[in-house]
Design a protein around this motif. Structure first.
Motif, PDB file in Angstrom:
ATOM      1  N   PRO A  19       6.156  -9.633  -1.863  1.00 22.06           N
ATOM      2  CA  PRO A  19       5.364 -10.045  -0.692  1.00 22.06           C
ATOM      3  C   PRO A  19       4.011  -9.353  -0.621  1.00 22.06           C
ATOM      4  O   PRO A  19       3.023  -9.955  -0.184  1.00 22.06           O
ATOM      5  CB  PRO A  19       6.249  -9.650   0.494  1.00 22.06           C
ATOM      6  N   GLU A  20       3.950  -8.089  -1.050  1.00 23.74           N
ATOM      7  CA  GLU A  20       2.703  -7.346  -0.985  1.00 23.74           C
ATOM      8  C   GLU A  20       1.618  -7.949  -1.882  1.00 23.74           C
ATOM      9  O   GLU A  20       0.423  -7.693  -1.681  1.00 23.74           O
ATOM     10  CB  GLU A  20       2.939  -5.885  -1.382  1.00 23.74           C
ATOM     11  N   GLU A  21       2.012  -8.731  -2.866  1.00 23.65           N
ATOM     12  CA  GLU A  21       1.052  -9.324  -3.795  1.00 23.65           C
ATOM     13  C   GLU A  21       0.528 -10.671  -3.333  1.00 23.65           C
ATOM     14  O   GLU A  21      -0.318 -11.275  -4.000  1.00 23.65           O
ATOM     15  CB  GLU A  21       1.705  -9.480  -5.175  1.00 23.65           C
ATOM     16  N   ILE A  22       0.992 -11.157  -2.178  1.00 17.00           N
ATOM     17  CA  ILE A  22       0.541 -12.458  -1.676  1.00 17.00           C
ATOM     18  C   ILE A  22      -0.778 -12.261  -0.926  1.00 17.00           C
ATOM     19  O   ILE A  22      -0.819 -12.133   0.300  1.00 17.00           O
ATOM     20  CB  ILE A  22       1.602 -13.116  -0.774  1.00 17.00           C
ATOM     21  N   ASP A  23      -1.860 -12.202  -1.652  1.00 16.03           N
ATOM     22  CA  ASP A  23      -3.209 -12.029  -1.117  1.00 16.03           C
ATOM     23  C   ASP A  23      -3.827 -13.419  -0.962  1.00 16.03           C
ATOM     24  O   ASP A  23      -4.333 -13.997  -1.925  1.00 16.03           O
ATOM     25  CB  ASP A  23      -4.040 -11.159  -2.067  1.00 16.03           C
ATOM     26  N   TYR A 143       6.698  -9.735   5.282  1.00 15.64           N
ATOM     27  CA  TYR A 143       5.906 -10.829   4.731  1.00 15.64           C
ATOM     28  C   TYR A 143       4.593 -11.040   5.487  1.00 15.64           C
ATOM     29  O   TYR A 143       3.838 -11.959   5.162  1.00 15.64           O
ATOM     30  CB  TYR A 143       6.729 -12.120   4.714  1.00 15.64           C
ATOM     31  N   ASN A 144       4.350 -10.186   6.497  1.00 17.02           N
ATOM     32  CA  ASN A 144       3.102 -10.232   7.260  1.00 17.02           C
ATOM     33  C   ASN A 144       2.870 -11.620   7.862  1.00 17.02           C
ATOM     34  O   ASN A 144       1.803 -12.219   7.714  1.00 17.02           O
ATOM     35  CB  ASN A 144       1.916  -9.834   6.373  1.00 17.02           C
ATOM     36  N   VAL A 145       3.895 -12.119   8.532  1.00 17.46           N
ATOM     37  CA  VAL A 145       3.821 -13.412   9.212  1.00 17.46           C
ATOM     38  C   VAL A 145       4.287 -13.223  10.655  1.00 17.46           C
ATOM     39  O   VAL A 145       4.814 -12.175  11.028  1.00 17.46           O
ATOM     40  CB  VAL A 145       4.681 -14.486   8.517  1.00 17.46           C
TER      41      VAL A 145
END
Length: 269
Positions: A19-23, A143-145
């Motif tokens: 998830p941290e790589e979803i830029d 997931y920063n959502v």
């Protein structure tokens, strides 16, 4: 896990594994899309572009989770409606009451796949001891959502008989269900006063801390609903909206014929 979607294949092609790589801004750049943030008075986001490049504008005062979902939504439009200029209002983004083939719903699905890809999200949902808002909140943070986006994804991907219902003061706004829940279990428009969700909607509390048992006819007017119990948990997501998880634990509710009244009573005794 089901076959990968277009958005999920895009992530894998870029080597995204956590998830941290979803830029999203970096992903947008690889697609020829420039992202900017600005004050928008009458919409959440908009996209304008040609066949090869575009500019997406996101409402700058939205919450971080909302900004990310709006950007994912506009990238969904870029994938499907390239070359068009589109303006998306608040009601267009994250509205599960829209038909499955509605362009805004398709853009939402693209955003969900991009932000919470199944190959990451599904295994984590299934590791949760229980599907409740405590677990969903942790997924939302990871997931920063938004909590709403994570809850929708969790219900639709968990493979548990669960529904998610959004209510406003004037009644049900939308709902979604897992594929395990038969279509006959359709939540009522208004919240029953006996339901703990009523206290959340009326402002007496911000959320119910635990999944609580309640008779199913508080939520469904389907024939035979009074024979069963379900579990519910609610949380306030804005000044005017609440979310409620409905978890079905009685297997007879999932049967094609719904079970019989006599057999249900025999099982309870």
């Amino acid at each position: 896990m089901t076959s990968l979607s277009t958005a999920e294949r895009l992530l894998l092609s870029l080597g995204v594994e956590t998830p941290e790589e979803i830029d999203l801004e970096a992903i947008a750049w690889t697609l020829g899309v420039k992202v900017r943030y600005a004050r928008l008075d009458k919409c959440e986001a908009r996209i304008a572009g040609s066949a090869s490049s575009a500019i997406v504008t996101i409402r700058s005062d939205a919450s971080p989770g909302r900004k990310r979902f709006s950007l994912g939504h506009e990238l969904g439009h870029w994938h499907r409606d390239r070359g068009k200029t589109l303006v998306c209002r608040q009601v267009d983004i994250g509205n599960r009451s829209l038909r499955a083939l509605d362009p805004e719903r398709i853009a939402d699905d693209f955003a969900a796949d991009l932000l919470m890809p199944s190959y990451m999200f599904e295994p984590e949902v299934r590791k949760l001891p229980k599907l409740n808002f405590a677990g969903i909140r942790k997924l939302a943070e990871r997931y920063n959502v938004s909590l709403t986006a994570a809850a929708i994804r969790a219900v639709e991907k968990a493979r548990l008989p669960t529904l998610l219902v959004c209510h406003r003061e004037d009644g049900r706004a939308w709902f979604t269900r897992s594929s395990e829940v038969p279509e006959r279990w359709f939540p009522q428009r208004q919240i029953d006063r006996e339901s703990p969700a009523f206290d959340v909607l009326s402002g007496k509390m911000d959320e119910t801390p635990l999944l609580q048992k309640i008779n199913a006819d508080a939520w469904f007017d389907t024939q035979g609903a009074s024979w069963y119990e379900i579990r519910e948990q609610s949380v306030r997501i804005s000044s005017s909206e609440i979310l409620t998880l409905l978890v079905i634990e009685e297997e007879r509710m999932l049967r094609e014929d719904g079970g019989s009244r006599s057999s249900s009573r025999e099982r309870r005794w």
